[in-house]
Design a protein around this motif. Structure first.
Motif, short mmCIF file in Angstrom:
data_model
loop_
_atom_site.label_atom_id
_atom_site.label_comp_id
_atom_site.label_asym_id
_atom_site.label_seq_id
_atom_site.Cartn_x
_atom_site.Cartn_y
_atom_site.Cartn_z
N MET A 14 0.85 -1.17 0.00
CA MET A 14 0.00 0.00 0.00
C MET A 14 0.90 1.24 0.00
O MET A 14 1.91 1.30 0.67
CB MET A 14 -0.90 -0.02 1.23
CG MET A 14 -1.92 1.06 1.16
SD MET A 14 -3.57 0.69 1.77
CE MET A 14 -3.98 -0.92 1.20
N HIS A 52 1.35 5.46 0.49
CA HIS A 52 0.80 6.60 1.22
C HIS A 52 1.50 7.87 0.79
O HIS A 52 2.68 7.86 0.45
CB HIS A 52 0.98 6.42 2.73
CG HIS A 52 0.23 5.27 3.29
ND1 HIS A 52 0.76 4.01 3.33
CD2 HIS A 52 -1.01 5.19 3.80
CE1 HIS A 52 -0.14 3.19 3.86
NE2 HIS A 52 -1.22 3.88 4.15
N THR A 76 -3.90 7.24 1.95
CA THR A 76 -3.65 6.03 1.18
C THR A 76 -3.94 6.32 -0.29
O THR A 76 -5.00 6.83 -0.64
CB THR A 76 -4.55 4.88 1.66
OG1 THR A 76 -4.27 4.65 3.04
CG2 THR A 76 -4.29 3.61 0.87
N ASP A 124 -4.58 4.44 -3.36
CA ASP A 124 -4.85 3.13 -3.94
C ASP A 124 -5.89 3.17 -5.05
O ASP A 124 -6.31 2.14 -5.54
CB ASP A 124 -5.26 2.13 -2.86
CG ASP A 124 -6.50 2.55 -2.10
OD1 ASP A 124 -6.91 1.80 -1.20
OD2 ASP A 124 -7.06 3.61 -2.39
N ASP A 125 -6.28 4.36 -5.48
CA ASP A 125 -7.29 4.50 -6.52
C ASP A 125 -6.86 5.60 -7.47
O ASP A 125 -6.13 6.52 -7.07
CB ASP A 125 -8.64 4.85 -5.86
CG ASP A 125 -9.78 4.76 -6.84
OD1 ASP A 125 -10.24 5.81 -7.30
OD2 ASP A 125 -10.19 3.62 -7.15
#
Length: 63
Positions: A1, A3, A10, A12-13
């Motif tokens: 993941m 950051h 985060t 992540d998209d």
């Protein structure tokens, strides 16, 4: 993941990153280069950069 180093959001998209074109220039072979930065969508910190694809003849019409 992954950051953001600034706000620790985060990433992540695709919506978590904002790509901004920062400069364009015409080189000696008449191809434009598009420079961009990748910024955190939450806080705006630049977390990467690169060069996008070039357009032949700088995007100009035939002469």
């Amino acid at each position: 993941m992954v950051h953001c180093p600034e706000c620790e959001t985060t990433l992540d998209d695709a919506d978590d990153i904002e790509f901004v074109e920062t400069d364009s220039s015409i080189g000696f072979i008449k191809a434009s280069k598009r420079f961009y930065t990748a910024n955190c969508a939450a806080c705006g910190r630049t977390i990467g950069s690169g060069v996008a694809g070039a357009k032949g003849n700088g995007g100009a019409g035939a002469v």
